[in-house]
Design an enzyme around this catalytic site. Sequence first.
Site, short mmCIF file in Angstrom:
data_model
loop_
_atom_site.label_atom_id
_atom_site.label_comp_id
_atom_site.label_asym_id
_atom_site.label_seq_id
_atom_site.Cartn_x
_atom_site.Cartn_y
_atom_site.Cartn_z
N LYS A 120 0.82 -1.20 0.00
CA LYS A 120 0.00 0.00 0.00
C LYS A 120 0.86 1.26 0.00
O LYS A 120 0.63 2.18 -0.79
CB LYS A 120 -0.92 0.01 1.22
CG LYS A 120 -1.87 1.21 1.26
CD LYS A 120 -2.77 1.19 2.48
CE LYS A 120 -2.01 1.56 3.73
NZ LYS A 120 -2.89 1.71 4.91
N ASP A 138 -6.67 1.28 0.95
CA ASP A 138 -6.71 1.40 2.40
C ASP A 138 -8.10 1.03 2.89
O ASP A 138 -8.93 0.53 2.13
CB ASP A 138 -6.30 2.81 2.84
CG ASP A 138 -7.34 3.86 2.46
OD1 ASP A 138 -8.28 3.56 1.69
OD2 ASP A 138 -7.22 4.99 2.95
#
Length: 214
Positions: A120, A138
């Site tokens: 991420k 997220d």
Amino acid sequence: MKRAEVVELFSRLRELDPHPTTELEYRTPFELLVAVVLSAQATDVGVNKATRKLFPVARTPQAILVLGEEGLKRYISTIGLYNAKAKNVIALCRILVEQYGGEVPRTREALEALPGVGRKTANVVLNTAFGEPTIAVDTHIFRVANRTGLAPGKDVRAVEDKLENVVPAEFKKDAHHWLILHGRYVCKARKPACPVCPIRDLCRYKHKTPPSAL
């Protein structure tokens, strides 16, 4: 969602915010990298408060190494998990200085090899600092993708892979930011603002918030 609905969804989000970006404050790829590492399980607001004090003092890997781990902790102690984060930031700064001349690498593999940097974080840096059409999933994006029916998946990687397939190329570079901001301010976890949502009619969410609840 059908392809025409996906195009309409992103067209509306683009019209409302033509040039979306992260709410983390930064001036260089390195500052963004540090801010994203610090933002794990923390708010952007909290990270910005800390980096407003840190970056004027140390905004390069070399300068943060001079601060040292204990010195860095004094600036980031208001952020959750600051002990582990300080250790990771010092370690990644050392690698950047020793292996990359103090610069942030521009490949996913090199970024993910840095301490404290997962997929991420690498996606955020590649997208926001270097303009790559990556999508960092997220909690906000995971929620929006599943609720709306845009790209449902059981885990963040499944959602990321689906988004890569369904988001049209013209929207891909900014999709990450549009979806995060939509999840943060409209499609909120506890009480989504469905009555004022710009994509309400496209959304598959079965439990839309009624106007009287806002």
